[in-house]
Write an enzyme that holds these catalytic residues in place. Structure first.
Site, PDB file in Angstrom:
ATOM      1  N   CYS A 106      58.231 105.546  18.703  1.00 55.71           N
ATOM      2  CA  CYS A 106      59.376 104.452  19.475  1.00 55.71           C
ATOM      3  C   CYS A 106      60.293 104.099  18.479  1.00 55.71           C
ATOM      4  O   CYS A 106      59.736 103.190  17.553  1.00 55.71           O
ATOM      5  CB  CYS A 106      58.999 104.411  20.737  1.00 55.71           C
TER       6      CYS A 106
ATOM      7  N   GLY B 106      62.310 108.627  17.262  1.00 53.63           N
ATOM      8  CA  GLY B 106      62.044 109.602  17.652  1.00 53.63           C
ATOM      9  C   GLY B 106      62.882 110.399  18.903  1.00 53.63           C
ATOM     10  O   GLY B 106      63.512 109.867  18.619  1.00 53.63           O
TER      11      GLY B 106
ATOM     12  N   ASN C  37      57.991  99.709  22.024  1.00 53.56           N
ATOM     13  CA  ASN C  37      57.139 100.471  21.054  1.00 53.56           C
ATOM     14  C   ASN C  37      56.186 100.111  20.546  1.00 53.56           C
ATOM     15  O   ASN C  37      55.503  98.965  19.815  1.00 53.56           O
ATOM     16  CB  ASN C  37      58.164 100.603  19.852  1.00 53.56           C
ATOM     17  N   GLY C  38      54.976 100.980  20.431  1.00 48.36           N
ATOM     18  CA  GLY C  38      54.100 100.955  19.990  1.00 48.36           C
ATOM     19  C   GLY C  38      52.690 101.752  20.833  1.00 48.36           C
ATOM     20  O   GLY C  38      53.195 102.345  21.963  1.00 48.36           O
TER      21      GLY C  38
ATOM     22  N   CYS D 285      52.031  97.252  10.379  1.00 50.17           N
ATOM     23  CA  CYS D 285      51.460  98.621   9.816  1.00 50.17           C
ATOM     24  C   CYS D 285      52.096  98.944   8.913  1.00 50.17           C
ATOM     25  O   CYS D 285      52.916  98.688   8.445  1.00 50.17           O
ATOM     26  CB  CYS D 285      52.504  99.392  11.261  1.00 50.17           C
TER      27      CYS D 285
ATOM     28  N   TYR E 190      55.596 105.277   5.706  1.00 49.46           N
ATOM     29  CA  TYR E 190      56.703 106.547   6.331  1.00 49.46           C
ATOM     30  C   TYR E 190      57.611 106.429   7.673  1.00 49.46           C
ATOM     31  O   TYR E 190      58.911 107.430   7.292  1.00 49.46           O
ATOM     32  CB  TYR E 190      56.037 107.861   6.327  1.00 49.46           C
TER      33      TYR E 190
ATOM     34  N   SER F  70      61.676 112.313   2.727  1.00 50.86           N
ATOM     35  CA  SER F  70      60.483 111.362   2.363  1.00 50.86           C
ATOM     36  C   SER F  70      60.199 110.966   1.466  1.00 50.86           C
ATOM     37  O   SER F  70      59.506 109.735   0.959  1.00 50.86           O
ATOM     38  CB  SER F  70      59.858 111.201   3.738  1.00 50.86           C
TER      39      SER F  70
ATOM     40  N   ASP G 243      55.243 113.564  -3.019  1.00 46.23           N
ATOM     41  CA  ASP G 243      55.826 113.436  -0.799  1.00 46.23           C
ATOM     42  C   ASP G 243      55.006 111.957  -0.267  1.00 46.23           C
ATOM     43  O   ASP G 243      53.921 111.847  -0.981  1.00 46.23           O
ATOM     44  CB  ASP G 243      54.727 114.001  -0.274  1.00 46.23           C
ATOM     45  N   ASP G 244      55.077 111.974   0.438  1.00 45.50           N
ATOM     46  CA  ASP G 244      54.571 110.517   1.314  1.00 45.50           C
ATOM     47  C   ASP G 244      53.340 110.845   1.856  1.00 45.50           C
ATOM     48  O   ASP G 244      52.508 109.379   1.605  1.00 45.50           O
ATOM     49  CB  ASP G 244      55.780 110.019   2.100  1.00 45.50           C
TER      50      ASP G 244
ATOM     51  N   CYS H 106      46.332 107.771  14.347  1.00 48.82           N
ATOM     52  CA  CYS H 106      46.866 105.779  14.864  1.00 48.82           C
ATOM     53  C   CYS H 106      46.551 106.030  16.456  1.00 48.82           C
ATOM     54  O   CYS H 106      47.325 107.151  17.425  1.00 48.82           O
ATOM     55  CB  CYS H 106      48.064 105.915  14.080  1.00 48.82           C
TER      56      CYS H 106
ATOM     57  N   CYS I 166      47.969  96.579   9.365  1.00 52.04           N
ATOM     58  CA  CYS I 166      46.865  97.259   9.784  1.00 52.04           C
ATOM     59  C   CYS I 166      46.749  99.082   8.576  1.00 52.04           C
ATOM     60  O   CYS I 166      48.178  99.131   8.407  1.00 52.04           O
ATOM     61  CB  CYS I 166      47.245  98.291  11.410  1.00 52.04           C
TER      62      CYS I 166
ATOM     63  N   CYS J 176      44.781 104.296   9.649  1.00 54.51           N
ATOM     64  CA  CYS J 176      45.119 105.305   9.429  1.00 54.51           C
ATOM     65  C   CYS J 176      44.319 105.992   8.098  1.00 54.51           C
ATOM     66  O   CYS J 176      44.103 107.299   8.247  1.00 54.51           O
ATOM     67  CB  CYS J 176      45.906 105.886   9.720  1.00 54.51           C
TER      68      CYS J 176
HETATM   69  P1  AMP Z   1      51.856 118.184   7.164  1.00 52.98           P
HETATM   70  O1  AMP Z   1      52.469 118.837   6.868  1.00 52.98           O
HETATM   71  O2  AMP Z   1      51.437 118.430   9.082  1.00 52.98           O
HETATM   72  O3  AMP Z   1      50.613 118.026   6.754  1.00 52.98           O
HETATM   73  O4  AMP Z   1      52.672 116.489   7.875  1.00 52.98           O
HETATM   74  C1  AMP Z   1      53.097 116.256   6.115  1.00 52.98           C
HETATM   75  C2  AMP Z   1      54.211 115.564   6.534  1.00 52.98           C
HETATM   76  O5  AMP Z   1      54.689 115.160   7.514  1.00 52.98           O
HETATM   77  C3  AMP Z   1      54.851 114.886   5.467  1.00 52.98           C
HETATM   78  O6  AMP Z   1      56.119 115.852   4.301  1.00 52.98           O
HETATM   79  C4  AMP Z   1      55.366 113.570   6.015  1.00 52.98           C
HETATM   80  O7  AMP Z   1      56.953 113.575   5.224  1.00 52.98           O
HETATM   81  C5  AMP Z   1      55.193 113.925   7.589  1.00 52.98           C
HETATM   82  N1  AMP Z   1      54.906 113.263   8.502  1.00 52.98           N
HETATM   83  C6  AMP Z   1      53.960 112.415   7.665  1.00 52.98           C
HETATM   84  N2  AMP Z   1      53.174 111.639   9.280  1.00 52.98           N
HETATM   85  C7  AMP Z   1      53.757 112.236  10.248  1.00 52.98           C
HETATM   86  C8  AMP Z   1      54.302 111.460  11.170  1.00 52.98           C
HETATM   87  N3  AMP Z   1      53.809 110.515  12.070  1.00 52.98           N
HETATM   88  N4  AMP Z   1      55.577 111.640  12.052  1.00 52.98           N
HETATM   89  C9  AMP Z   1      56.245 112.670  11.994  1.00 52.98           C
HETATM   90  N5  AMP Z   1      56.182 112.954  10.254  1.00 52.98           N
HETATM   91  C10 AMP Z   1      55.179 112.826   9.567  1.00 52.98           C
END
Ligand code: AMP
Length: 483
Positions: free
Chosen positions: A16, A42, A117-118, A251, A257, A298, A360-361, A397, A452, A455
């Protein structure tokens, strides 16, 4: 988050953003703009509540902010100089509209609207107690617990009632509350989710991120501190510290991300942090390659940092369509796969014959990585190396960032070597947890936790009261209860 079992699956999670303004002409139109800047937090529903002499007004709808709050008639139906708003990600369903915020109730001492938010980690327990005492819930949202706790408090003053309610709550909350006493902003004692305060002219603003201040031309004044409650009304701005103080644990994932790169979180530019993370990653896990390619959007700032630190040229080897939402936002696994294809396309002319480092992040389920690595191979990459700008995500989380149940987290199922095989990369490396802290300008000391990072580490800063003992054992949680 919603008060079904938080461990069960990823369907009822939410992420959120909140925005509120006091003392502005057409306050709701400012809130609409602020929420628009927070849309990334969101994307499934949005709502605004405003207050004027006649009382409270609310409009809540599924979908993006722009689709609802760009309409004159909607804004006109939200009169008043004070308003709060909320954007939310959660799966849609027959009951979803009941959970769209701000939630509103007529209490004995007047209207009460709240945007949260939380996630409250003892919401189910509190709800059961309140139910037994006769509280009738209208939604399945954990936020409604706060309303009932305020409603049933024995205190007489609104502020005292809110403090009394929040003293019973565990978990993460950055709250905006609209009451006849004024606009109230509050952040949990650990400050898990962000909340900032800004001003434009004589108006006072609260928002999840500074980018929402930028968008309306307001200036950032300060963060609402962990455990701080700020009341804004005709008497001015007053700050209270009504909770037992705790060491803050903001966090870490906001930097990795969740927040927009043009925001300043915990006093640090998110863009700079992400570039530093990329540079640290290049130092920790170097690789010989021809080009550094971000997984857009990202992975972009971290890839710039990686490129600058390694000297390997940064290239846009993947082009992202801006007409699809975040991959993750699609509720079912099938659609999520489709989303990845819709969203990204390889820049084949560039990739062919090259050794590529993909940045990637994070890897959550692994869906994105599998697709992207394959996309690079289909485009003729000679080698595909993957570098991830966060440590392996091994734990869910429970504080307001959507993550699937632990069994669906790739890093909870296998080690890094097996993950590399699974995503079919020539090599895979994650930044270390210490490296991540270093990139954020901290030196990590697990004995005195500064953030925190549950995760990644499983060190949860609050009790997770709503989880059963069995779930705790299954999820291998280590809970460091600091309050
Ligand atoms: P996945 O494809 O399930 O491995 O998700 C990883 C991708 O989702 C990465 O490219 C991130 O940028 C994005 N991501 C990671 N955490 C979240 C999140 N909590 N909500 C939305 N996107 C996310």
């Amino acid at each position: 988050m919603l008060t079904t079992n938080p461990f069960d699956d990823d369907k009822l999670r939410e992420e959120c953003g909140v925005f509120g303004i006091w003392n502005a002409d057409a306050a709701a139109s400012f809130v609409a703009l602020g929420l628009h800047a927070l849309q990334h937090r969101g994307q499934e529903a949005a709502g605004i509540s405003s207050m004027d002499a006649a009382g409270f007004h609310s409009h809540r709808a599924a979908g993006h902010v722009a689709g609802t709050f760009d309409k004159d008639e909607v804004i006109r139906a939200l009169p008043g100089r004070t308003a709060i708003g909320h954007v939310r990600y959660s799966t849609t369903g027959s009951s979803a509209m009941r959970n769209v915020q701000p939630l509103f109730a007529e209490l004995a001492d007047g209207g009460f609207a709240v945007a949260h938010n939380g996630n409250i980690s003892n919401a189910m327990k509190l709800r059961r107690t309140l139910n037994r005492r006769g509280s009738i819930f209208q939604s399945t949202s954990d936020t409604e617990v706060i309303i009932h706790l305020v409603a049933t408090s024995h205190h007489t003053q609104m502020l005292d009632r809110i403090v009394d309610a929040l003293n019973q709550v565990e978990g993460a909350y950055s709250l905006l509350m609209l009451t006849e006493a004024g606009l109230i902003a509050c952040r949990d004692p650990l400050g898990i989710r962000p909340l900032v305060m800004g001003r434009i002219g004589d108006s006072v603003i609260f928002a999840s991120e500074t980018v929402a201040l930028d968008v309306i031309g307001a200036h950032y004044e300060r963060d609402v501190g962990p455990g701080e409650m700020v009341l804004v009304n005709g008497d001015g701005v007053r700050s209270f510290r009504p909770f037992v103080s705790a060491s803050p644990r903001p966090c870490i994932f906001e930097h990795v991300y969740f927040s927009r790169p043009d925001s300043v979180v915990d006093g640090t530019s998110v863009y700079e942090s992400r570039k530093n993370i990329g540079a640290e990653l290049a130092r920790e896990s170097p690789v010989e390659a021809d080009i550094v390619v971000p997984v857009p959007d990202s992975g972009v700032p971290a890839a710039i940092g990686f490129s600058q630190a390694s000297g390997i040229p940064f290239e846009l080897g993947i082009i992202r369509s801006h007409y699809v939402g975040r991959t993750f936002i699609q509720p079912s696994q099938e659609v999520r796969h489709l989303g990845v294809k819709l969203k990204h396309n390889a820049n084949s002319a560039l990739i062919r014959g090259k050794k590529v480092v993909l940045i990637d992040d994070s890897i959550v389920r692994g869906t994105t990585s599998v697709k992207i690595v394959q996309m690079m191979r289909d485009a003729g990459a000679a080698e595909v190396h993957m570098r991830i700008a966060s440590p392996p995500t091994r734990h869910s989380c429970f504080y307001g960032v959507d993550t699937p149940e632990r069994a669906k987290l790739l890093a909870a199922q296998m080690d890094v070597a097996a993950m590399a095989k699974y995503i079919n990369a020539d090599s895979l490396a994650f930044i270390s947890i210490d490296g991540l802290y270093r990139a954020l300008g901290d030196s990590r000391n697990p004995a005195v936790p500064q953030r925190c990072d549950a995760c990644f580490t499983g060190d949860y800063p609050t009790r997770l009261t709503d989880l059963t003992d069995k779930e705790m054992a299954q999820s291998a949680l280590r809970v460091v209860a600091s309050r």
